[in-house]
Motif scaffolding. Structure first.
Motif, PDB file in Angstrom:
ATOM      1  N   ALA A  99      40.079  16.617  59.010  1.00 13.06           N
ATOM      2  CA  ALA A  99      39.960  16.206  60.260  1.00 13.06           C
ATOM      3  C   ALA A  99      38.400  16.614  60.681  1.00 13.06           C
ATOM      4  CB  ALA A  99      40.708  16.193  61.177  1.00 13.06           C
ATOM      5  N   GLY A 100      37.678  15.763  61.321  1.00 11.32           N
ATOM      6  CA  GLY A 100      36.297  16.235  61.868  1.00 11.32           C
ATOM      7  C   GLY A 100      36.108  15.786  63.385  1.00 11.32           C
ATOM      8  N   TYR A 101      35.041  16.529  64.082  1.00 10.66           N
ATOM      9  CA  TYR A 101      34.658  16.217  65.288  1.00 10.66           C
ATOM     10  C   TYR A 101      33.084  16.472  65.417  1.00 10.66           C
ATOM     11  CZ  TYR A 101      33.591  17.240  69.993  1.00 10.66           C
ATOM     12  OH  TYR A 101      32.798  17.496  71.187  1.00 10.66           O
ATOM     13  N   ALA A 102      32.507  15.660  65.948  1.00  5.93           N
ATOM     14  CA  ALA A 102      31.270  15.886  66.249  1.00  5.93           C
ATOM     15  C   ALA A 102      30.931  15.511  67.799  1.00  5.93           C
ATOM     16  CB  ALA A 102      30.180  15.094  65.558  1.00  5.93           C
ATOM     17  N   ALA A 104      29.231  14.365  71.112  1.00 12.82           N
ATOM     18  CA  ALA A 104      28.590  12.967  71.352  1.00 12.82           C
ATOM     19  C   ALA A 104      26.930  13.188  71.135  1.00 12.82           C
ATOM     20  CB  ALA A 104      28.818  12.490  72.465  1.00 12.82           C
ATOM     21  N   PRO A 107      23.990  15.454  65.924  1.00 14.91           N
ATOM     22  CA  PRO A 107      23.879  14.869  64.851  1.00 14.91           C
ATOM     23  C   PRO A 107      24.673  15.583  63.421  1.00 14.91           C
ATOM     24  CG  PRO A 107      21.966  16.150  64.795  1.00 14.91           C
ATOM     25  CD  PRO A 107      22.759  16.446  66.128  1.00 14.91           C
ATOM     26  N   TYR A 108      25.704  16.094  63.913  1.00 18.64           N
ATOM     27  CA  TYR A 108      26.665  16.981  62.868  1.00 18.64           C
ATOM     28  C   TYR A 108      27.522  15.975  62.200  1.00 18.64           C
ATOM     29  CZ  TYR A 108      30.107  19.738  61.068  1.00 18.64           C
ATOM     30  OH  TYR A 108      30.917  20.219  60.308  1.00 18.64           O
ATOM     31  N   PRO A 110      30.353  16.589  59.163  1.00 21.78           N
ATOM     32  CA  PRO A 110      30.899  17.517  58.378  1.00 21.78           C
ATOM     33  C   PRO A 110      30.787  16.947  56.845  1.00 21.78           C
ATOM     34  CG  PRO A 110      32.651  16.261  59.535  1.00 21.78           C
ATOM     35  CD  PRO A 110      31.149  15.701  60.063  1.00 21.78           C
TER      36      PRO A 110
ATOM     37  N   LEU B   7      16.150  11.048  62.881  1.00 21.84           N
ATOM     38  CA  LEU B   7      16.788  11.118  64.198  1.00 21.84           C
ATOM     39  C   LEU B   7      17.936   9.884  64.005  1.00 21.84           C
ATOM     40  CD1 LEU B   7      14.364  11.940  66.818  1.00 21.84           C
ATOM     41  CD2 LEU B   7      16.460  13.010  66.377  1.00 21.84           C
ATOM     42  N   ALA B   9      19.679   8.958  61.933  1.00 23.91           N
ATOM     43  CA  ALA B   9      20.998   9.445  61.217  1.00 23.91           C
ATOM     44  C   ALA B   9      21.926  10.139  62.182  1.00 23.91           C
ATOM     45  CB  ALA B   9      20.530  10.170  60.134  1.00 23.91           C
ATOM     46  N   VAL B  10      21.471  10.876  63.199  1.00 21.08           N
ATOM     47  CA  VAL B  10      22.256  11.423  64.119  1.00 21.08           C
ATOM     48  C   VAL B  10      22.872  10.682  64.767  1.00 21.08           C
ATOM     49  CG1 VAL B  10      22.023  13.058  66.138  1.00 21.08           C
ATOM     50  CG2 VAL B  10      20.342  13.278  64.233  1.00 21.08           C
ATOM     51  N   LEU B  11      22.653   9.494  64.874  1.00 20.56           N
ATOM     52  CA  LEU B  11      23.636   8.559  65.716  1.00 20.56           C
ATOM     53  C   LEU B  11      24.809   8.271  64.933  1.00 20.56           C
ATOM     54  CD1 LEU B  11      20.733   5.982  67.164  1.00 20.56           C
ATOM     55  CD2 LEU B  11      21.995   7.816  68.322  1.00 20.56           C
ATOM     56  N   LEU B  12      24.765   8.489  63.788  1.00 17.98           N
ATOM     57  CA  LEU B  12      25.996   8.228  63.181  1.00 17.98           C
ATOM     58  C   LEU B  12      27.056   9.249  63.485  1.00 17.98           C
ATOM     59  CD1 LEU B  12      24.994   8.424  59.352  1.00 17.98           C
ATOM     60  CD2 LEU B  12      26.160   6.593  60.738  1.00 17.98           C
ATOM     61  N   ILE B  13      27.806   8.749  64.569  1.00 17.05           N
ATOM     62  CA  ILE B  13      28.781   9.751  65.398  1.00 17.05           C
ATOM     63  C   ILE B  13      29.888   9.649  64.249  1.00 17.05           C
ATOM     64  CG2 ILE B  13      30.252   9.617  67.447  1.00 17.05           C
ATOM     65  CD1 ILE B  13      28.049   8.039  68.704  1.00 17.05           C
ATOM     66  N   ALA B  14      30.742  10.870  64.591  1.00 15.61           N
ATOM     67  CA  ALA B  14      31.910  10.997  63.360  1.00 15.61           C
ATOM     68  C   ALA B  14      33.147  10.339  64.036  1.00 15.61           C
ATOM     69  CB  ALA B  14      32.165  12.469  63.756  1.00 15.61           C
ATOM     70  N   TRP B  16      34.759   8.517  61.433  1.00 18.35           N
ATOM     71  CA  TRP B  16      35.211   8.177  59.970  1.00 18.35           C
ATOM     72  C   TRP B  16      36.615   7.694  60.068  1.00 18.35           C
ATOM     73  CZ3 TRP B  16      34.635  12.753  62.022  1.00 18.35           C
ATOM     74  CH2 TRP B  16      35.543  13.670  61.853  1.00 18.35           C
ATOM     75  N   THR B  18      40.333   7.912  59.218  1.00 17.82           N
ATOM     76  CA  THR B  18      41.313   9.412  58.822  1.00 17.82           C
ATOM     77  C   THR B  18      41.942   8.926  57.577  1.00 17.82           C
ATOM     78  OG1 THR B  18      41.718   9.162  61.311  1.00 17.82           O
ATOM     79  CG2 THR B  18      42.809  10.833  59.772  1.00 17.82           C
TER      80      THR B  18
END
Lengths: 691, 175
Positions: A99-102, A104, A107-108, A110, B7, B9-14, B16, B18
């Motif tokens: 599981a992952g969290y970033a 808002a 730009p993280y 995982p 930058l 790319a940063v907008l790729l919010i997590a 994904w 599950t």
């Protein structure tokens, strides 16, 4: 930069150095502090990450055990409310992402698999995030390894805080710097103030030459030492200056005395001839460059020789100094007056528009000499003859101007003394000639060229020499004999008549005294001119001369012309009275040619009348002459006056005169005027007539 | 600048998908292994009022591949007890068990089983299969290829079983 630093004053230098050091200290401290703050901040973040991970891990075991990724995801989502978390991830025990969290705004992302090498290291300055991992363990007692939780802390806020803190530290540092700078400014005055005041004193000494100031020695350090050494130096300087000044003063005094001796006449305190030469050079230069006119005035005192001879040199010098005083007072300040020597003075005057002003000055000089000088209760009169030459009108070189002023001065003398003359180029040749004659006449007495001749006066009835008339002759060096009527007017003009008169008086008195003793001579008659009568002390002169010659007044006779009686009535009468009371004879010369006033014959004190030769020459034939002679003789007899006939040249004339009752005769028939030695021979031979 | 180019790319919010830890696998063996692990895990998150002194019994009612899949569990311990895996055929046998897994073949006898057990502290687990799920305490369901479960908390409390809140949280439904 170093050049600029070297130009700074010491105070600023000290301040700059101190500030540099303090600044460096503050900078280093700030850096050190920043590093410390950064590591402690990272520690905080690490701890926070550990805490969060621990808390989350405790509630995540079941989700992992039951493979419930959704729940694990939900648990991770609780991190939304936690600041500074960039993201987190959960990996199962095989290392796959569970599981992952970033957050808002981060730009993280995982990574799909767990890489342990990315964790366990402390973040470095500049890293964007701090990574942390914690294993998730199962339920006790097995506590088997279920997976791993990773935490990614966002450090941007940390950097912000760090910058803020560094900013605050720097601000405090700057404040400290400012405070220290202010303090240093105050403190450095303890060093610079004594230096500045010392500099002030030095400047005062060097610029104003004021050696009385002293540097205040306030401190005990090197500056205090400097001040006291400086004071010693000033002391020494002032001492030296003092002695130097004293020496200079003495030297100046001596120089002044020397210059006074060299440039001033000790008798009058006026500048001397040497000064005059300098002054005329100056005046010539001034004319050359500034076209300034100037006038040269030669002033020669009239009759000063008489004063010297009569009163002695002491009085003469006294008189010269008084004359100098009067000259100075009658001149303007800018005018120059000097004594050239003897009775000669000179004036250089400038600043005049025309000759009228020069004349005015000359008149003023003469007026200043007008009042009598009194010495030992006696009043002495003096006059001056002034000759003037003007630069550039008459000449432009000193020698010419001096010669011209001298000539003009002689002209003034010749024109009757006590006047002034401007030099004129068109002076006539005869004038020049007369000037020559005048010059030689002035020297005639010194050279013994003036001689007294004697012409016998005969008692007609007894045919016997009773007396002589003294007659003056000027025998010049070339042997020519000049008759009185040729040079006496000139002598009168130039004032030499007084000296000549005195000479004749003294010579004849001495001669007569001898004749009276030897031959029983009755008298010698001496001519006096009207000029001689103007002298106040003529009577004294005569009595002194008689006294010196041991001659009785009754053996002396004065011959005067009618004009003397007419010109100088009151003074002359008292003089004549004085003389006649002493028994002196007074004869009227050339009687019949002038006014021949009957009134003066009766009122004036006279004892003898001399019939003019013009009447005698016409005898015996001319009836008118006959009548006049008869009348004069008659008049004389009735007034109890003696009568002498002049100019008897023939026996007929003598016979006629004897017949008419004339008592005495004189003329070529008896003898021409002869020198004293010849006259003595005439007396010895007892002859009335020369061979 | 090149750095900033990343930058977007940063907008790729997590967000994904599950991914299930275990892939969608239809093989019976795989499913049985998961069920076996679940049973073991349930034991860890459940508290029994009293446990027999000798061993912790997991019983399988009816024939089911799970029995075979439980073999590895025997080596483990549950609550400091040795684990025994027993296959039972009658409801009466269930009284000696701590966990009873009702296999598909025995679903028809679930009613009897619950009556037989009554208020005894026995955790009954079964796969949902059209019967009233309230008759068992934990019923397993397959959702999007993943095995999840529902919990009848009321029944568990009546039977004096204490289920961990973590377990309750993981349940799809709790009655």
């Amino acid at each position: 930069m170093i050049e600029r630093f070297q130009k700074l004053p010491i105070g600023k230098k000290l301040q700059a150095i101190n500030l540099l050091i303090v600044g460096l200290i503050i900078l280093l401290t700030t850096l050190n502090l920043s590093y410390y703050m950064f590591s402690s901040l990272l520690d905080d973040y690490q701890k926070k990450a550990a805490t969060l991970s621990g808390v989350l891990a405790a509630s995540l075991d079941s989700a992992l055990m039951f493979n419930d990724a959704q729940t694990a995801q939900d648990v991770l989502m609780s991190l939304r409310s936690v600041p500074d978390v960039a993201g987190a991830a959960i990996y199962d025990k095989s290392g796959r992402l569970f599981a992952g969290y970033a957050s808002a705004n981060n730009p993280y992302t995982p990574s799909p698999t767990f890489d342990s090498s990315q964790y366990g290291q402390k973040a470095r300055l500049g890293n964007a995030s701090q990574n942390y991992s914690l294993p998730i363990l199962g339920v006790a007692p097995d506590r088997e390894h279920l997976g791993t939780i990773t935490m990614h802390m966002d450090l941007s806020n940390a950097y912000g805080d760090l910058l803020k803190q560094i900013g605050i530290v720097l601000l405090i540092g700057l404040f400290i710097l400012a405070a220290i700078s202010t303090l240093l400014t105050k403190l450095q005055e303890y060093i610079t103030q004594p230096l500045l005041s010392l500099t002030d004193v030095m400047r005062k000494v060097s610029k104003e030459g004021d050696l009385s100031v002293r540097a205040p020695s306030s401190s005990q350090d090197e500056i205090g030492e400097l001040a006291s050494v400086f004071n010693q130096m000033i002391e020494e300087l002032s001492h030296r200056e003092h002695s130097l000044n004293q020496e200079l003063r003495e030297r100046r005094n001596i120089e002044e005395k020397l210059s006074e001796i060299a440039h001033f006449d000790p008798v009058t305190n006026l500048p001397n001839r040497h000064s005059f030469e300098n002054q005329i050079e100056k005046a010539l230069l001034n004319h050359k460059y500034n076209l300034e006119k100037f006038a040269l005035m030669y002033i020669d005192l009239d009759n000063f020789k008489y004063v010297n001879d009569t009163f002695g040199h002491h009085i003469g010098d006294l008189m010269l100094s008084r004359i100098a005083e009067r000259l100075r007072n009658s001149l303007r300040k800018a005018d120059f007056v000097a004594r050239l020597g003897g009775d000669e003075f000179v004036v250089i005057m400038s600043d005049f528009t025309d000759n009228a002003i020069i004349s005015e000055v000359a008149r003023k000089i003469m007026a200043s000499l007008q009042p009598p000088f009194s010495f030992e209760g006696r009043e002495v009169f003096i006059g001056a003859s002034i000759g003037i030459s003007i630069c550039p009108t008459n000449g432009k070189d000193g020698e010419t101007l001096k010669r011209q002023a001298d000539s003009a001065m002689y002209l003034a003398k010749k024109l009757g003394k006590n006047n002034f003359q401007f030099y004129m180029d068109e002076m006539s040749r005869t004038q020049k000639n007369r000037i020559n004659i005048e010059a030689s006449l002035r020297r005639s007495l010194e050279r013994n060229e003036i001689v007294v001749y004697y012409q016998p006066i005969v008692n007609i009835a007894e045919e016997k020499i009773v007396g002589f008339e003294a007659l003056v002759r000027w025998i010049r060096q070339d042997g020519t004999v000049v008759r009185p009527d040729e040079f006496i007017p000139l002598a009168e003009e130039i004032g030499l008549i007084v000296d000549i008169g005195r000479f004749v008086l003294e010579t004849s008195a001495t001669q007569t005294s001898a004749w009276v003793n030897q031959f029983g001579l009755s008298f010698t008659a001496v001519n006096f001119s009207s000029k001689q009568f103007k002298k106040s002390n003529l009577a004294d002169d005569i009595f002194n001369a008689l006294k010196n010659a041991r001659l009785e007044p009754c053996n002396f006779e004065m011959e005067i012309t009618e004009s003397v009686l007419m010109d100088n009535s009151i003074d002359s009468i008292s003089l004549l009275n004085q003389l006649i009371k002493q028994g002196m004879g007074i004869a009227i010369d050339d009687f019949g040619t002038g006014y021949s006033s009957l009134s003066y014959i009766t009122s004036f004190p006279i004892s003898k009348i001399k019939i003019d030769k013009s009447f005698v020459a016409k005898l015996p034939k001319d009836r008118n002459a006959h009548a006049v002679v008869t009348a004069i003789v008659g008049l004389a007899k009735s007034l109890n006056l003696k009568v002498v006939a002049e100019g008897i040249e023939t026996a007929e004339q003598l016979e006629c005169l004897a017949m008419l009752g004339c008592q005495y005769g004189q003329g070529y028939l008896f003898s021409k005027p002869v020198a004293a030695a010849e006259a003595t021979k005439l007396l010895e031979s007892r002859r009335t007539r020369s061979a | 600048m090149r750095f900033n180019a990343r930058l977007p790319a940063v907008l790729l919010i997590a967000c994904w998908l599950t991914q299930p830890a275990i892939a969608n696998n239809n093989t019976v063996a795989d499913k049985s292994a998961v069920v076996a692990a679940f049973l073991y895990n349930f034991a860890l998150f459940t508290e029994w009022p009293v446990l027999p002194a000798d061993e912790f019994r997991i019983c399988i009612m009816g024939s089911d591949p799970v029995l075979a899949a439980l073999e590895p569990i025997k080596k483990k311990q549950i609550k400091e007890h040795l684990v025994s895996i027993t296959s039972i055929s009658t409801t009466k046998q269930a009284n000696a068990c701590q966990i009873v897994f009702v296999g598909k073949s025995a679903h028809a006898s679930i009613e009897d089983l619950t009556k037989q057990i009554g208020k005894a502290p026995i955790l009954v687990v079964s796969e949902a299969n059209g019967y009233d799920p309230k008759s068992v305490i934990i019923s397993l369901v397959t959702q999007q290829g993943r095995i999840a479960f529902n919990i009848n908390h009321t029944a568990a409390m009546e039977n004096s079983l204490t289920l961990s809140s973590k377990l309750l949280k993981l349940a799809l439904q709790v009655y």
